[in-house]
Design a protein around this motif. Structure first.
Motif, short mmCIF file in Angstrom:
data_model
loop_
_atom_site.label_atom_id
_atom_site.label_comp_id
_atom_site.label_asym_id
_atom_site.label_seq_id
_atom_site.Cartn_x
_atom_site.Cartn_y
_atom_site.Cartn_z
N UNK A 76 33.79 23.62 12.83
CA UNK A 76 33.11 24.86 13.24
C UNK A 76 31.60 24.66 13.25
N UNK A 77 31.04 24.14 12.17
CA UNK A 77 29.57 23.97 12.15
C UNK A 77 29.15 22.83 13.06
N UNK A 93 21.54 24.61 10.60
CA UNK A 93 21.33 23.21 10.22
C UNK A 93 21.62 23.00 8.74
N UNK A 94 21.17 23.92 7.90
CA UNK A 94 21.43 23.82 6.46
C UNK A 94 22.93 23.89 6.20
N UNK A 97 20.74 14.73 13.92
CA UNK A 97 20.51 15.90 14.77
C UNK A 97 19.57 16.90 14.09
N UNK A 98 19.79 17.14 12.81
CA UNK A 98 18.97 18.14 12.12
C UNK A 98 17.58 17.61 11.78
N UNK A 99 17.43 16.30 11.75
CA UNK A 99 16.10 15.73 11.45
C UNK A 99 15.18 15.78 12.68
N UNK A 125 22.16 22.65 19.84
CA UNK A 125 21.23 21.55 20.18
C UNK A 125 21.53 20.92 21.52
N UNK A 126 22.80 20.88 21.90
CA UNK A 126 23.25 20.34 23.18
C UNK A 126 22.68 18.95 23.48
#
Length: 144
Positions: free
Chosen positions: A62-63, A5-6, A141-143, A71-72
């Motif tokens: 890529x990321x 995520x970072x 998504x990362x939150x 996460x899908x």
């Protein structure tokens, strides 16, 4: 927050902000320059952005895909798709124009140079918005 995520936030944030900043703040000023000076600046930007952005844009994909696999979710896949379409647009449209621009003689541009740059700028707008959208979706998504 995971290392993935970072990395996703760092890479996509850097690339999308650099590209969007160029589109929104640098190129509008450049359009007002006389052709000779504008070509010189364009060539200079190709040297600076051209060193970092190819790898950065590929890393966005890529990321983005890695995060989507991890996460899908629909949002994570939308972010990955946004990056993929931005890179595809870049490779298909912007890169060939960039290569031609790098060979231009500022004192003697071809007659269709302005039309070619206008085309480049239209696709720069598309990819800049796609990269920014991908970054915003990555943030969402990362939150979560």
């Amino acid at each position: 927050m995971t290392a993935l995520a970072v990395a996703a936030l760092a890479v996509t944030g850097f690339v999308s902000c650099a590209e969007f900043g160029s589109y929104a703040f640098v190129h509008p000023v450049m359009r007002r320059l006389p052709s000779r000076e504008r070509i010189d600046v364009e060539k200079g930007l190709l040297q600076t952005f051209g060193r970092v952005m190819p790898a950065g844009m590929v890393m966005c994909v890529v990321v983005g895909v890695s995060l989507a696999v991890d996460r899908n979710t629909a949002v994570s896949w939308a972010a990955a798709a946004s990056f993929l379409v931005a890179v595809t647009t870049t490779v298909v449209v912007n890169v060939p124009i960039n290569m031609a621009t790098s060979r231009l003689e500022p004192e003697d541009p071809p007659p269709d140079w302005e039309q070619t740059r206008t085309r480049w700028e239209r696709y720069q707008a598309v990819r800049s918005w796609l990269l920014l959208l991908g970054f915003v979706l990555t943030c969402a998504v990362t939150a979560g």
